[in-house]
Design an enzyme around this catalytic site. Structure first.
Site, PDB file in Angstrom:
ATOM      1  N   HIS A   1       1.937  -0.478   8.855  1.00 54.71           N
ATOM      2  CA  HIS A   1       0.926  -1.109   8.816  1.00 54.71           C
ATOM      3  C   HIS A   1       0.701  -1.986  10.481  1.00 54.71           C
ATOM      4  O   HIS A   1       1.716  -2.500  10.921  1.00 54.71           O
ATOM      5  CB  HIS A   1       1.100  -2.452   7.877  1.00 54.71           C
TER       6      HIS A   1
ATOM      7  N   GLN B   1       6.581   1.690  -5.576  1.00 57.59           N
ATOM      8  CA  GLN B   1       7.245   0.879  -4.455  1.00 57.59           C
ATOM      9  C   GLN B   1       8.021  -0.142  -5.098  1.00 57.59           C
ATOM     10  O   GLN B   1       7.786  -1.000  -5.873  1.00 57.59           O
ATOM     11  CB  GLN B   1       6.206   0.341  -3.524  1.00 57.59           C
TER      12      GLN B   1
ATOM     13  N   GLY C   1      -4.038  -0.615   7.518  1.00 63.16           N
ATOM     14  CA  GLY C   1      -4.800  -1.844   8.039  1.00 63.16           C
ATOM     15  C   GLY C   1      -6.121  -1.482   8.707  1.00 63.16           C
ATOM     16  O   GLY C   1      -6.346  -0.659   9.221  1.00 63.16           O
TER      17      GLY C   1
ATOM     18  N   MET D   1      -0.562  -2.937  -4.084  1.00 69.83           N
ATOM     19  CA  MET D   1      -1.253  -4.237  -4.101  1.00 69.83           C
ATOM     20  C   MET D   1      -1.062  -4.914  -5.437  1.00 69.83           C
ATOM     21  O   MET D   1      -1.072  -4.538  -6.393  1.00 69.83           O
ATOM     22  CB  MET D   1      -2.712  -4.198  -4.131  1.00 69.83           C
ATOM     23  N   VAL D   2      -0.246  -6.157  -5.102  1.00 72.21           N
ATOM     24  CA  VAL D   2       0.096  -7.180  -6.188  1.00 72.21           C
ATOM     25  C   VAL D   2      -0.828  -7.438  -7.104  1.00 72.21           C
ATOM     26  O   VAL D   2      -2.182  -7.751  -6.611  1.00 72.21           O
ATOM     27  CB  VAL D   2       0.787  -8.317  -5.543  1.00 72.21           C
TER      28      VAL D   2
ATOM     29  N   CYS E   1       6.604  -6.939   3.503  1.00 69.61           N
ATOM     30  CA  CYS E   1       5.644  -7.993   2.891  1.00 69.61           C
ATOM     31  C   CYS E   1       5.885  -9.217   3.540  1.00 69.61           C
ATOM     32  O   CYS E   1       7.192  -9.521   3.911  1.00 69.61           O
ATOM     33  CB  CYS E   1       6.026  -8.213   1.490  1.00 69.61           C
TER      34      CYS E   1
END
Length: 353
Positions: free
Chosen positions: A198, A100, A258, A29-30, A129
């Site tokens: 995902h 990642q 998800g 997660m950014v 992404c």
């Protein structure tokens, strides 16, 4: 925690997934899945954690980028008592950390992977992404229909780090399932150790489109149909000393991602898709203890996150906690915020909601 005199076993992520049921994973997660947050979720039955997506080209050529994007320590990985399949006695297992990267060419990815490999347990290639800037840079979801490029990047990392090193890919499903089939097969035959899926396409937003478990199941079935097996005891740090299958391992495992908001979701999604692991992103942001069965964030988790951030010199000058019991924790948060400011941290905000 390990019993007195007992040493925790280290397994690379793909062997952990193949050996134990119900493996839980923190998504990349950014801004969020950095060291303090990874250490936090590892306290609550998150067995594998993942760094935020980093750009391989910048990471490989820029020391400043490496210092800014990546940090780790011996404290962040959790310790778990897990029961191997077909056994009854738990084994003390050390959690795993995956780094990642986003890349569009083999050499920068291999360069970045080589630099970070001594400090992590696996390398993951982002092939999902959906951000327009990522697609324009030919990274992330652009790779969903570039199976040969993905194949070449996996092979480059394997050639640099050794065939036994854990290299995975994280994908989104494709509206045209044959593209998913081709991508999964190319990745596994190139040597991918596991696949994270995902259950949305690159055009579907998480907030407005439910996860498609049937599409995830299709990808898992494709992976199993490849028949790729991974042998235990071949990876760096793989201390697995016994296995009823003689160390033959199993099919390259998959992880479902998800709409996992509760532990029950994780159990259900693994069962419905055949995935070995369950990965959460927004669910862990809402409740870092969800995999432990907590229905909301424990108060002690907030204090731990802030204290660790300060102790490790990371920027947390303001922490906002939004939940059903926010009023009872506001005093704690103000105290933590003052301590962070007194420690000279740079302004930053993390919202857990």
């Amino acid at each position: 925690m390990p019993r007195a005199g007992e040493r925790a076993v280290s397994l690379p992520p793909h062997h952990m997934l193949n050996t134990f049921s119900d493996i839980n994973v923190c998504a990349p997660m950014v801004r969020y899945s950095k060291l303090p947050f990874r250490a936090l979720v590892a306290r609550y039955d998150t067995h594998i954690t993942t760094t935020p997506m980093m750009l391989a080209t910048e990471f490989s050529r820029n020391q400043q980028a490496r210092n800014a994007d990546f940090s780790t320590n011996d404290e962040e990985r959790g310790l778990f008592a897990l029961v191997p399949q077909n056994r009854h006695t738990p084994v003390q297992i050390r959690g795993a950390l995956v780094c990642q990267f986003a890349a569009s060419a083999p050499t920068p990815l291999a360069d970045a992977a080589e630099l970070v490999s001594p400090y992590v347990d696996g390398i993951d290639l982002n092939c999902g992404c959906p951000q327009p800037w990522a697609y324009a840079e030919h990274i992330g979801s652009f790779l969903l229909r570039q199976p040969e490029t993905v194949r070449d990047m996996i092979r480059a990392v394997k050639a640099r780090l050794g065939e036994g090193y854990c290299v995975s890919v994280k994908i989104r499903v494709d509206a045209e399932s044959h593209h998913t089939d081709t991508l999964v097969r190319n990745a596994l035959h190139a040597g991918a150790s596991y696949i994270t899926i995902h259950g949305r396409t690159r055009h579907q937003a998480s907030a407005s489109h439910p996860v498609d478990l049937d599409a995830v199941r299709f990808a898992v079935d494709t992976a199993n149909a490849c028949g790729i097996q991974t042998a235990r005891g071949t990876s760096p740090g793989d201390a697995w000393a016994y296995a009823e299958d003689g160390g033959g391992g199993g099919f390259a495992p998959c992880i479902v991602n998800g709409d996992i908001w509760t532990r029950e979701d994780a159990i259900e999604y693994r069962a419905k898709t055949g995935a070995r692991g369950a990965m959460s992103a927004r669910g862990l942001l809402a409740n870092p203890a969800l995999f432990s069965g907590h229905t909301r964030t424990p108060k002690e988790a907030v204090g731990y996150f802030t204290e660790r951030s300060i102790a490790w010199g990371l920027p947390v000058a303001h922490l906002q906690y939004v939940s059903s019991d926010a009023l009872t924790t506001v005093g704690i948060l103000r105290t933590c915020s003052r301590k962070a400011s007194q420690a000279g941290q740079n302004p930053s905000t993390l919202i857990l909601w």
